[in-house]
Design a protein around this motif. Structure first.
Motif, PDB file in Angstrom:
ATOM      1  N   HIS A 114      33.640  42.729  32.646  1.00  0.00           N
ATOM      2  CA  HIS A 114      33.595  43.980  32.437  1.00  0.00           C
ATOM      3  C   HIS A 114      33.541  44.566  33.788  1.00  0.00           C
ATOM      4  O   HIS A 114      32.579  45.151  34.084  1.00  0.00           O
ATOM      5  CB  HIS A 114      32.060  43.647  31.774  1.00  0.00           C
ATOM      6  N   THR A 115      34.928  44.129  34.166  1.00  0.00           N
ATOM      7  CA  THR A 115      35.411  44.767  35.557  1.00  0.00           C
ATOM      8  C   THR A 115      36.277  45.990  34.699  1.00  0.00           C
ATOM      9  O   THR A 115      37.035  45.491  34.087  1.00  0.00           O
ATOM     10  CB  THR A 115      35.802  43.695  36.299  1.00  0.00           C
ATOM     11  N   VAL A 116      36.738  46.287  36.626  1.00  0.00           N
ATOM     12  CA  VAL A 116      37.839  47.586  36.252  1.00  0.00           C
ATOM     13  C   VAL A 116      38.085  47.677  37.228  1.00  0.00           C
ATOM     14  O   VAL A 116      37.826  47.341  38.235  1.00  0.00           O
ATOM     15  CB  VAL A 116      36.750  49.084  36.572  1.00  0.00           C
ATOM     16  N   ILE A 117      39.718  47.810  37.766  1.00  0.00           N
ATOM     17  CA  ILE A 117      40.463  47.790  38.541  1.00  0.00           C
ATOM     18  C   ILE A 117      40.992  48.427  38.277  1.00  0.00           C
ATOM     19  O   ILE A 117      41.772  48.778  37.640  1.00  0.00           O
ATOM     20  CB  ILE A 117      41.696  46.098  38.291  1.00  0.00           C
ATOM     21  N   LYS A 118      41.234  49.504  39.382  1.00  0.00           N
ATOM     22  CA  LYS A 118      42.394  50.092  40.273  1.00  0.00           C
ATOM     23  C   LYS A 118      43.236  50.089  40.916  1.00  0.00           C
ATOM     24  O   LYS A 118      42.392  49.903  42.479  1.00  0.00           O
ATOM     25  CB  LYS A 118      42.245  51.770  40.197  1.00  0.00           C
ATOM     26  N   ASN A 119      44.275  50.221  41.016  1.00  0.00           N
ATOM     27  CA  ASN A 119      45.301  49.589  42.102  1.00  0.00           C
ATOM     28  C   ASN A 119      44.918  48.866  42.855  1.00  0.00           C
ATOM     29  O   ASN A 119      45.108  48.898  44.343  1.00  0.00           O
ATOM     30  CB  ASN A 119      45.537  50.731  43.418  1.00  0.00           C
ATOM     31  N   GLY A 120      44.998  47.812  41.890  1.00  0.00           N
ATOM     32  CA  GLY A 120      44.478  46.086  43.055  1.00  0.00           C
ATOM     33  C   GLY A 120      43.104  46.133  43.681  1.00  0.00           C
ATOM     34  O   GLY A 120      42.586  45.130  43.648  1.00  0.00           O
ATOM     35  N   GLU A 121      42.025  47.061  42.775  1.00  0.00           N
ATOM     36  CA  GLU A 121      41.290  47.230  44.221  1.00  0.00           C
ATOM     37  C   GLU A 121      40.295  46.528  43.224  1.00  0.00           C
ATOM     38  O   GLU A 121      39.942  48.021  41.764  1.00  0.00           O
ATOM     39  CB  GLU A 121      40.172  48.060  44.709  1.00  0.00           C
ATOM     40  N   GLU A 122      39.011  46.597  42.916  1.00  0.00           N
ATOM     41  CA  GLU A 122      37.326  46.553  41.775  1.00  0.00           C
ATOM     42  C   GLU A 122      37.326  48.151  42.068  1.00  0.00           C
ATOM     43  O   GLU A 122      36.398  48.016  43.176  1.00  0.00           O
ATOM     44  CB  GLU A 122      36.543  44.928  41.726  1.00  0.00           C
ATOM     45  N   ILE A 123      36.779  48.776  41.076  1.00  0.00           N
ATOM     46  CA  ILE A 123      35.559  49.473  40.937  1.00  0.00           C
ATOM     47  C   ILE A 123      34.211  49.145  40.383  1.00  0.00           C
ATOM     48  O   ILE A 123      34.833  49.097  39.161  1.00  0.00           O
ATOM     49  CB  ILE A 123      36.568  50.350  40.550  1.00  0.00           C
TER      50      ILE A 123
END
Length: 221
Positions: A139-148
């Motif tokens: 249940h993790t969300v990654i945007k451009n390599g960074e966890e949000i």
């Protein structure tokens, strides 16, 4: 690895709709337009995690295909216009995992498919939309390599959009999916969750507001 879904549906528009929505949410699809073609496909390539099968098909019908799919351990969800109880009972008794009557909502299909894959240990672990990667296990969300960081309700709201791309979801639908049918709160509660998702993911232009209805996640198909 992407879960592979076999789509057996003779109506081209419905077949295309299913495949497009499945592929947008990270699945790999193979489609067949009649029962005989599906039978040949199953014999040659039976590495599928689930099959979405119409019952009334040219050539072999869905009931005839069911034992062939079961032979290779491929779970089956019937998608059919046959709404009578006897047809549903027959399909489930002969081994289908689920039975969905047309016309159906894509969100319902996606949720039921996910449940079948969970039961068989074949859930799609990662989904990607543009530069956002969603890990459905952690249940993790990654945007451009960074966890949000998303709060649980924000994550669940995001997943409802992801499972129903390019479809307008009403606030009532979102409330029902997030809190259940018994939730009696203000529908505008959804707006706060959507606002935070937009801000955190930079999706101000991707999750569109649909006046007097709700919201739509726009995804290139």
């Amino acid at each position: 690895m992407k879960a592979r879904i076999l789509v057996i549906e003779d109506e081209i528009a419905i077949n295309d709709l299913l495949c497009m929505n499945l592929e947008v949410t990270g699945y790999e699809t193979v489609s067949c337009l009649d029962g005989n073609e599906a039978s040949d496909t199953i014999r040659q390539d039976h590495n599928f995690q689930c099959a979405l099968v119409d019952i009334m098909l040219p050539g072999k019908d869905g009931y005839a295909l069911l034992p062939e799919l079961k032979r290779f351990g491929i779970p089956v969800i019937f998608l059919t216009a046959k709404a009578d109880l006897s047809s549903k009972v027959k399909g489930l008794k002969e081994g289908a995992e689920d039975y969905i009557v047309k016309p159906f909502e894509m969100l319902e299909v996606m949720v039921r498919l996910e449940k079948v894959l969970e039961r068989h240990g074949s859930t799609q672990e990662q989904l990607q939309i543009d530069d956002v990667i969603i890990d459905t296990v952690s249940h993790t969300v990654i945007k451009n390599g960074e966890e949000i960081y998303l709060k649980p309700m924000e994550y669940n709201c995001l997943m409802m959009f992801v499972k129903s791309p390019n479809k307008a979801l009403s606030r009532e639908q979102l409330l029902s999916g997030l809190w259940g049918v018994e939730f009696e709160g203000e529908t505008r509660t959804v707006d706060a969750h959507v606002g935070r998702i937009r801000k955190k993911l930079g999706w101000q232009d991707k999750i569109k507001t649909i006046p007097r209805i709700g919201y739509r996640l726009e995804v290139d198909l």
